[in-house]
Scaffold this active site. Structure first.
Site, PDB file in Angstrom:
ATOM      1  N   SER A 136      16.369  17.898  23.729  1.00 32.33           N
ATOM      2  CA  SER A 136      14.916  17.554  24.014  1.00 32.33           C
ATOM      3  C   SER A 136      14.254  18.418  24.985  1.00 32.33           C
ATOM      4  O   SER A 136      13.045  18.604  24.708  1.00 32.33           O
ATOM      5  CB  SER A 136      14.608  16.053  24.542  1.00 32.33           C
ATOM      6  OG  SER A 136      15.439  15.958  25.770  1.00 32.33           O
ATOM      7  N   HIS A 140      14.503  13.855  18.273  1.00 35.48           N
ATOM      8  CA  HIS A 140      14.013  15.243  18.006  1.00 35.48           C
ATOM      9  C   HIS A 140      14.304  15.871  16.593  1.00 35.48           C
ATOM     10  O   HIS A 140      13.448  16.903  16.353  1.00 35.48           O
ATOM     11  CB  HIS A 140      13.933  16.087  19.248  1.00 35.48           C
ATOM     12  CG  HIS A 140      13.448  15.402  20.216  1.00 35.48           C
ATOM     13  ND1 HIS A 140      12.138  15.475  20.533  1.00 35.48           N
ATOM     14  CD2 HIS A 140      14.099  14.849  21.544  1.00 35.48           C
ATOM     15  CE1 HIS A 140      11.953  14.861  21.776  1.00 35.48           C
ATOM     16  NE2 HIS A 140      13.155  14.392  22.397  1.00 35.48           N
ATOM     17  N   LYS A 194       8.631   9.336  17.591  1.00 30.55           N
ATOM     18  CA  LYS A 194       8.242  10.822  17.589  1.00 30.55           C
ATOM     19  C   LYS A 194       7.566  11.148  16.369  1.00 30.55           C
ATOM     20  O   LYS A 194       6.415  10.924  16.428  1.00 30.55           O
ATOM     21  CB  LYS A 194       9.464  11.638  18.331  1.00 30.55           C
ATOM     22  CG  LYS A 194      10.004  11.056  19.414  1.00 30.55           C
ATOM     23  CD  LYS A 194      10.891  11.936  20.308  1.00 30.55           C
ATOM     24  CE  LYS A 194      11.562  11.194  21.315  1.00 30.55           C
ATOM     25  NZ  LYS A 194      10.830  10.820  22.552  1.00 30.55           N
TER      26      LYS A 194
END
Ligand code: PLP
Length: 391
Positions: A180, A208, A239
């Site tokens: 991250s 991610h 995300k």
């Protein structure tokens, strides 16, 4: 009464590690916001594909509000289990090419739930040193023995396995898919090989990587073309998918077990139906609008090249995260403030989020940034970098 806390806060201030909430977003369209009355370009959001503002995602969310209302009103095992939740789990399983999936209220809770359900006292967890805090907290909660291997160092991991594996009942190898704060990718094929050789479970947190890596954006397993059905794939809907919630995707028995044993699933209210509808719609959009992935990577390349040309120290990246290394916390804060003056929002990342001496700006790029946004941001970086003496 709270004087001891005040003293600790003073120490944080002295070492430039005191944290304050940034000026709240007064308006927001995904990649632009108004903060303190000033329009700013965001280069720090995890909303990599701009899904939070995609017209189809917003429409599905509004429709769900009309049909289902807002909160779910209960945990999944009581009164909060709506047809939408199951639809989302099936949709995630299809996307991740797994047998089944289970949805949690956040990615943080997914990590707490899955790790503490799978291992306990007498078990071993092997964790990459740069794993996300939610993995670290999941490991602590489990009460298993935790050994940390050097970042992406497969040889170090093997040494630990050789020395320790036989002394424990179960063993779990756990890694971020995309790290991250560094934006680099875990060596998943090699980790899988070791997991098989040492009869260990392998879990990857693709927070991610989802919506970023792989030809369909399905994450690191797809990126490496791995067929193994035993990999435990964790992720978040918050995300690139522009919604909220976390999930675990994998083997059908594993998922059934988690429904019975993951305490952060059992004892927390189910996600609200509109947020679930948003996540389903985002998965549909991703499937049908794959050009978003190409747009994202083209933007990352443009920004990365521009920063390098300006003379900044940026770590190589294969994801949407570009770490711009500064070192000292106070200088990182100064760079972030200078950028804010020029209307570019990139918060400083400091210890304990990253190791001591590696404070940085964690720049993230979105598919919805326009080439002229990136150009404007690069001009701001040139000005700010000179002002704090970095370039
Ligand atoms: C690698 C990683 N895992 C898990 C999480 C937690 O996900 P969530 O924000 O949905 O709780 C994050 C982000 O915060 C993350 O970066």
């Amino acid at each position: 009464m709270f004087r001891f806390l005040e003293k600790e806060l003073e120490l944080l201030k002295e070492s430039s590690l005191y944290r304050q909430l940034p000026g709240p977003l007064e308006e927001f369209n995904g990649s632009r916001a108004i903060i303190n009355g000033q329009e700013v370009l965001l280069f720090s959001s995890n909303n990599y594909l701009g899904m939070s503002h995609h017209p189809r995602v917003k429409a599905a969310t509004l429709e769900a509000v009309e049909r289902w209302g807002t909160g779910s009103g209960g945990s999944r095992l009581t009164t909060g289990n709506f047809v939408l939740h199951r639809q989302l789990e099936e949709r995630i399983a299809r996307f991740k090419s797994t047998e089944d999936a289970i949805v949690f209220s956040s990615g943080y809770l997914a990590n707490l739930g899955v790790i503490s359900a799978l291992v306990g006292q007498g078990d071993l967890v092997l964790s990459d040193e740069l794993n996300h805090a939610s993995i670290i907290d999941g490991c602590r909660l489990s009460r298993a023995t935790v050994k940390v291997f050097r970042h992406k160092d497969v040889a170090h991991l093997k040494d630990i396995l050789l020395a320790e594996r036989n002394s424990y009942r179960r063993c779990l190898i756990v890694t971020d898919g995309v790290f991250s704060m560094d934006g680099d990718i875990a060596p998943l094929p090699q980790l899988l090989q070791l997991a098989e050789e040492f009869q260990s479970l392998l879990m990857v947190d693709d927070a991610h990587a989802t919506g970023v890596l792989g030809k369909r954006g399905a994450g690191t397993v797809e990126h490496f073309g791995l067929e193994n059905k035993n990999i435990i794939q964790v992720g978040t809907l918050s995300k690139a998918l522009g919604s909220e919630g976390g999930y675990v995707a994998g083997n059908v028995i594993l998922i059934d077990y988690l429904r019975n044993r993951a305490r952060s699933f059992i004892f927390s209210t189910a996600l609200s139906p509109p947020i679930v509808a948003a996540a389903i719609a985002a998965l549909d959009v991703l499937e049908e609008e794959l050009y978003l992935l190409d747009q994202l990577h083209a933007n990352v390349r443009q920004f990365y090249k521009g920063l390098k040309e300006l003379g900044f120290e940026v770590l190589p990246t294969e994801s949407a995260i570009i770490p711009l290394m500064v070192g000292e916390s106070h200088r990182t804060l100064a760079l972030s403030s200078a950028l804010a003056e020029k209307g570019v929002f990139v918060p400083a990342i400091r210890p304990p989020t990253v190791p001591e001496g590696t404070s940085r700006l964690r720049i993230t790029v979105m598919a919805t940034h326009k080439p002229e946004d990136i150009q404007r941001a690069l001009e701001a970086f040139l000005w700010a970098g000179k002002r704090v003496g970095l370039i």
